[in-house]
Scaffold this active site. Structure first.
Site, PDB file in Angstrom:
ATOM      1  N   PRO A  88      -1.125 -51.300  -4.788  1.00 22.96           N
ATOM      2  CA  PRO A  88      -1.346 -50.998  -3.372  1.00 22.96           C
ATOM      3  C   PRO A  88      -2.596 -50.131  -3.147  1.00 22.96           C
ATOM      4  CG  PRO A  88       0.382 -49.590  -4.221  1.00 22.96           C
ATOM      5  CD  PRO A  88       0.016 -50.550  -5.332  1.00 22.96           C
ATOM      6  N   CYS A  89      -3.742 -50.644  -3.578  1.00 24.07           N
ATOM      7  CA  CYS A  89      -5.003 -49.918  -3.455  1.00 24.07           C
ATOM      8  C   CYS A  89      -5.364 -49.639  -1.992  1.00 24.07           C
ATOM      9  CB  CYS A  89      -6.136 -50.699  -4.105  1.00 24.07           C
ATOM     10  SG  CYS A  89      -5.934 -50.925  -5.875  1.00 24.07           S
ATOM     11  N   HIS A  90      -4.829 -50.444  -1.092  1.00 20.78           N
ATOM     12  CA  HIS A  90      -5.118 -50.242   0.323  1.00 20.78           C
ATOM     13  C   HIS A  90      -4.560 -48.913   0.827  1.00 20.78           C
ATOM     14  CE1 HIS A  90      -1.121 -52.056   0.301  1.00 20.78           C
ATOM     15  NE2 HIS A  90      -0.934 -51.522   1.489  1.00 20.78           N
TER      16      HIS A  90
END
Length: 114
Positions: free
Chosen positions: A68-70
């Site tokens: 979940p880099c966002h």
């Protein structure tokens, strides 16, 4: 491929590998609907003055796009430049943005205990 080239010369190859591992582990833990900062991740990984390394790690490590880099933003709550989808992903999780386009960090910042 040798990804340690993006890291400071004072960091050994083993430290670079450990840093990369730690960054990816921390990002994997960010809960839906929350965000944290590059700086906070760097501090948790033991390199508090290297938030840009966090960004490079997330950008250049194969497989990082599955995490979940966002949910990682800068300290002011700004999303990554050139990644318009980041805001859409965060809003879909219920993250609210202020009028200036920044994440409301007072409400959505995730700070894990060390």
């Amino acid at each position: 491929m040798n990804y340690s080239l993006d890291y400071p010369s004072r960091m050994t190859a083993e430290q670079a590998r450990q840093f990369r591992y730690d960054v990816l582990e921390i990002v994997a833990q960010i809960p839906s609907g929350r965000v944290t900062t590059y700086g906070h991740i760097a501090a948790l990984a033991g390199w508090p003055s290297h938030p840009r390394m966090v960004g490079r790690t997330l950008r250049y490590t194969p497989g990082a796009e599955l995490l979940p880099c966002h949910r990682v933003v800068n300290k002011e709550g700004r999303t990554a430049p050139g990644w318009s989808r980041q805001r859409l992903l965060l809003e879909a999780e219920g993250v609210v943005f202020k009028a200036n386009g920044h994440v409301d960090m007072a409400r959505f910042l995730w700070e894990p205990s060390c």
